[in-house]
Design an enzyme around this catalytic site. Structure first.
Site, PDB file in Angstrom:
ATOM      1  N   ASP A  10     -10.715  80.064 -36.812  1.00 27.77           N
ATOM      2  CA  ASP A  10      -9.875  79.657 -35.681  1.00 27.77           C
ATOM      3  C   ASP A  10     -10.822  79.151 -34.596  1.00 27.77           C
ATOM      4  O   ASP A  10     -12.034  79.317 -34.684  1.00 27.77           O
ATOM      5  CB  ASP A  10      -9.075  80.875 -35.178  1.00 27.77           C
ATOM      6  N   SER A  11     -10.233  78.588 -33.541  1.00 30.06           N
ATOM      7  CA  SER A  11     -11.052  78.161 -32.412  1.00 30.06           C
ATOM      8  C   SER A  11     -11.617  79.358 -31.645  1.00 30.06           C
ATOM      9  O   SER A  11     -12.585  79.216 -30.902  1.00 30.06           O
ATOM     10  CB  SER A  11     -10.212  77.319 -31.460  1.00 30.06           C
ATOM     11  N   CYS A  73      -5.188  78.886 -37.602  1.00 30.65           N
ATOM     12  CA  CYS A  73      -5.071  78.160 -36.346  1.00 30.65           C
ATOM     13  C   CYS A  73      -3.965  77.122 -36.514  1.00 30.65           C
ATOM     14  O   CYS A  73      -4.037  76.278 -37.427  1.00 30.65           O
ATOM     15  CB  CYS A  73      -6.400  77.480 -36.034  1.00 30.65           C
ATOM     16  N   GLU A 152      -8.115  84.350 -24.328  1.00 31.79           N
ATOM     17  CA  GLU A 152      -9.577  84.361 -24.506  1.00 31.79           C
ATOM     18  C   GLU A 152     -10.276  85.113 -23.365  1.00 31.79           C
ATOM     19  O   GLU A 152     -11.375  85.613 -23.519  1.00 31.79           O
ATOM     20  CB  GLU A 152     -10.121  82.933 -24.597  1.00 31.79           C
ATOM     21  N   CYS A 184       0.999  79.181 -32.408  1.00 31.87           N
ATOM     22  CA  CYS A 184      -0.452  79.258 -32.213  1.00 31.87           C
ATOM     23  C   CYS A 184      -0.816  80.705 -32.503  1.00 31.87           C
ATOM     24  O   CYS A 184      -0.139  81.631 -32.040  1.00 31.87           O
ATOM     25  CB  CYS A 184      -0.792  78.891 -30.771  1.00 31.87           C
ATOM     26  N   HIS A 186      -2.995  82.548 -31.397  1.00 35.23           N
ATOM     27  CA  HIS A 186      -3.327  83.384 -30.233  1.00 35.23           C
ATOM     28  C   HIS A 186      -2.087  84.092 -29.672  1.00 35.23           C
ATOM     29  O   HIS A 186      -2.198  85.143 -29.057  1.00 35.23           O
ATOM     30  CB  HIS A 186      -3.905  82.530 -29.097  1.00 35.23           C
TER      31      HIS A 186
HETATM   32  N1  DGL Z   1      -5.271  79.706 -32.324  1.00 36.17           N
HETATM   33  C1  DGL Z   1      -5.214  78.283 -32.143  1.00 36.17           C
HETATM   34  C2  DGL Z   1      -3.877  77.766 -32.676  1.00 36.17           C
HETATM   35  O1  DGL Z   1      -3.292  78.458 -33.482  1.00 36.17           O
HETATM   36  C3  DGL Z   1      -5.535  77.990 -30.714  1.00 36.17           C
HETATM   37  C4  DGL Z   1      -5.874  76.574 -30.490  1.00 36.17           C
HETATM   38  C5  DGL Z   1      -6.701  76.307 -29.267  1.00 36.17           C
HETATM   39  O2  DGL Z   1      -7.890  76.602 -29.301  1.00 36.17           O
HETATM   40  O3  DGL Z   1      -6.152  75.741 -28.326  1.00 36.17           O
HETATM   41  O4  DGL Z   1      -3.400  76.713 -32.356  1.00 36.17           O
END
Ligand code: DGL
Length: 269
Positions: A10-11, A73, A152, A184, A186
């Site tokens: 993931d990011s 992600c 984050e 997302c 997150h």
């Molecule tokens: N967890 C990522 C997603 O599902 C986050 C993306 C981001 O870094 O903006 O989209």
């Protein structure tokens, strides 16, 4: 049976919502995680930039002896899945299809809301996946660009989260959705606030969870499940370990300091 690893990326922290689920349903699996914490968020970036970053992330994980990849992600799954599948022969599972399928099953009134990053909403990936299952379902999407930076930075509850959440969910409440995709990975970290604000009449679908369930299904079908009682876990990040491991530890309910390492990604090519 296989003792190879499952690669999850993931990011940033979001993919841990899939890892937590994987640890519960497949405790014997070895998991290697990468969070691109130096470059998060991805969801406000261009399609090309997201695809470039995603390929670099996967290239790093492919050095780790994988039997499957979970693209945990929504943003990467929405814009880069074909690129990633072209890089390896192991199964690459994204979050969009399994999550859309779960939402279609859950909706009673045929009105599904999607909360996602700007890139995910712009890509229309969830619209397409839902339409392919049931073209009669109405889909309403809302981008929530403040959610990823809040998570984050460790804001999972409190006034800031409430304020942003109220603003983002109001349009979905207005049209009367009964099912909402947390599109997302997150966002499930904000679930306590979101489920309270939506109320009990709205079912929230967790994209990290649905992707983990889909991956487990694939491994079962391929007879590739681990025979170990307890798997190993290793977390890699591209920026400071402490911020990640602190919030991740709270979410996973275990101390992962000793399992987390900072790495420098190759960004050439
Ligand atoms: N967890 C990522 C997603 O599902 C986050 C993306 C981001 O870094 O903006 O989209």
């Amino acid at each position: 049976m296989s003792d190879l690893q499952i690669g999850v990326f993931d990011s940033g922290l979001g993919g841990l919502t899939a890892v937590r689920e994987l640890m519960q349903i497949l405790p014997g699996e070895n998991i290697v995680y990468f969070g691109d914490t130096a470059r998060v968020p991805y969801g406000t970036r261009s399609r090309d930039m997201i695809r470039t970053f995603a390929k670099q992330d996967l290239r790093f994980l492919l050095e780790k002896n994988l039997k499957a990849v979970l693209v945990a992600c929504g943003t990467i799954s929405s814009v880069a899945l074909p690129d990633l599948r072209g890089m390896t022969d192991v199964p690459v599972i994204g979050v969009v299809e399994p999550t859309a399928a779960a939402a279609c099953k859950a909706t009673r009134k045929g009105k599904i809301g999607i909360l996602g990053t700007s890139a995910t909403v712009k890509s229309q990936s969830y619209h397409r996946a839902i339409e392919a299952i049931d073209p009669n379902i109405e889909v309403f999407a809302q981008a929530c660009p403040l959610f990823v930076p809040l998570v984050e930075n460790g804001y999972l509850t409190g006034d800031l989260v409430e304020l942003a959440a109220k603003e983002y969910i109001a349009p979905l409440q207005e049209v009367g959705v009964d099912t909402v995709i947390l599109g997302c990975t997150h966002y499930p970290l904000l679930k306590p606030v979101l489920s309270r604000l939506f109320g009990s009449g709205v079912t929230l679908i967790d994209s990290g969870r649905e992707a983990a369930l889909a991956l487990a299904e694939t491994l079962k079908e391929q007879n590739a499940l681990s025979s170990a009682a307890e798997g190993t876990r290793r977390y890699y990040v591209s920026d400071e370990v402490s911020n990640f491991s602190h919030i991740a530890g709270m979410f996973l309910d275990r101390n992962i300091d000793g399992e987390t390492e900072k790495v420098t990604l190759r960004t050439d090519g």
